[in-house]
Enzyme design. Structure first.
Site, PDB file in Angstrom:
ATOM      1  N   GLU A   1     -18.003  38.029 -13.610  1.00 25.99           N
ATOM      2  CA  GLU A   1     -17.941  37.201 -14.819  1.00 25.99           C
ATOM      3  C   GLU A   1     -18.838  35.976 -14.659  1.00 25.99           C
ATOM      4  OE1 GLU A   1     -14.696  34.999 -17.687  1.00 25.99           O
ATOM      5  OE2 GLU A   1     -14.424  34.871 -15.521  1.00 25.99           O
TER       6      GLU A   1
ATOM      7  N   ASP B   1     -19.915  32.504 -16.892  1.00 27.17           N
ATOM      8  CA  ASP B   1     -19.728  31.651 -18.072  1.00 27.17           C
ATOM      9  C   ASP B   1     -21.030  30.900 -18.323  1.00 27.17           C
ATOM     10  OD1 ASP B   1     -17.153  32.532 -17.836  1.00 27.17           O
ATOM     11  OD2 ASP B   1     -16.254  30.582 -17.457  1.00 27.17           O
TER      12      ASP B   1
END
Length: 200
Positions: free
Chosen positions: A44, A46
């Site tokens: 992941e 961001d």
């Protein structure tokens, strides 16, 4: 490994770029490399604009975490993606970018991953290919930025009530809860301390 990808549990990383806590640690590609070496298959990232609004930083938004550049993370993912496993790597891009920086991300992704990036044959995919079919491939997972969806709600007409903001109610279990704005939290805590002091 010949069933559709969605039939399997997948070893997933959350905030894969953090070296420590979610509020004040450094962001780096080193935890991403270590995760891939352990066999993690979902990374992941961001994505936020840098301070000049001309490039993309990876950091835990609205906190005191120090950023790492997106391009550095992408290059490390490519280099280490298949050292522990030949099966696909999924990159989850949590997008907080304006359109011009989204275009820049698209160019970076194409430049870094080239022909190992997976594209579905159709927009109407009935089921995912199998892990076997996706060996050595990188898959991107993203959705429109929460900021875009919030702006769109401001222009909603009657009958548009099915438009949802950002993550669904059940998504926190899968994605983890977002940390509230750290600076706001600090101000709230200071105000509470001041109020308590006044009443003593």
């Amino acid at each position: 490994m010949s069933r559709p990808l969605s039939h399997y549990f997948i070893y997933m990383g959350h905030n894969s770029y953090l070296t420590g806590n979610q509020l004040s640690s450094d962001c780096s590609d080193i935890p991403i490399i270590k995760a891939l070496q352990r066999g993690v298959r979902v990374i992941e990232l961001d994505m936020w604009p840098n301070s000049a609004k001309d490039d993309i930083n990876i950091l835990h938004g609205r906190t005191l975490t120090t950023p790492v550049s997106l391009i550095k993370c992408l290059r490390s993912i490519k280099e280490y993606a298949f050292v522990a496993s030949p099966y696909p790597v999924i990159i989850t891009l949590e997008d907080h970018l304006p359109a011009d920086l989204q275009d820049k991300v698209a160019k970076m992704v194409l430049e870094v991953f080239g022909n190992i990036l997976y594209y579905p044959d159709t927009d109407q995919l009935k089921e995912f290919p199998s892990p076997e079919e996706l060996k050595g491939r990188v898959i991107l997972s993203t959705k429109p930025p929460k900021e875009y969806l919030e702006a769109k709600v401001g222009t909603m007409k009657e009958g548009d009530a099915d438009l949802h903001l950002g993550k669904g109610a059940g998504d926190d279990a899968a994605w983890g809860k977002e940390v509230p704005d750290f600076h706001t939290e600090i101000k709230s805590a200071k105000k509470l301390d001041d109020d308590v002091s006044e009443h003593q």
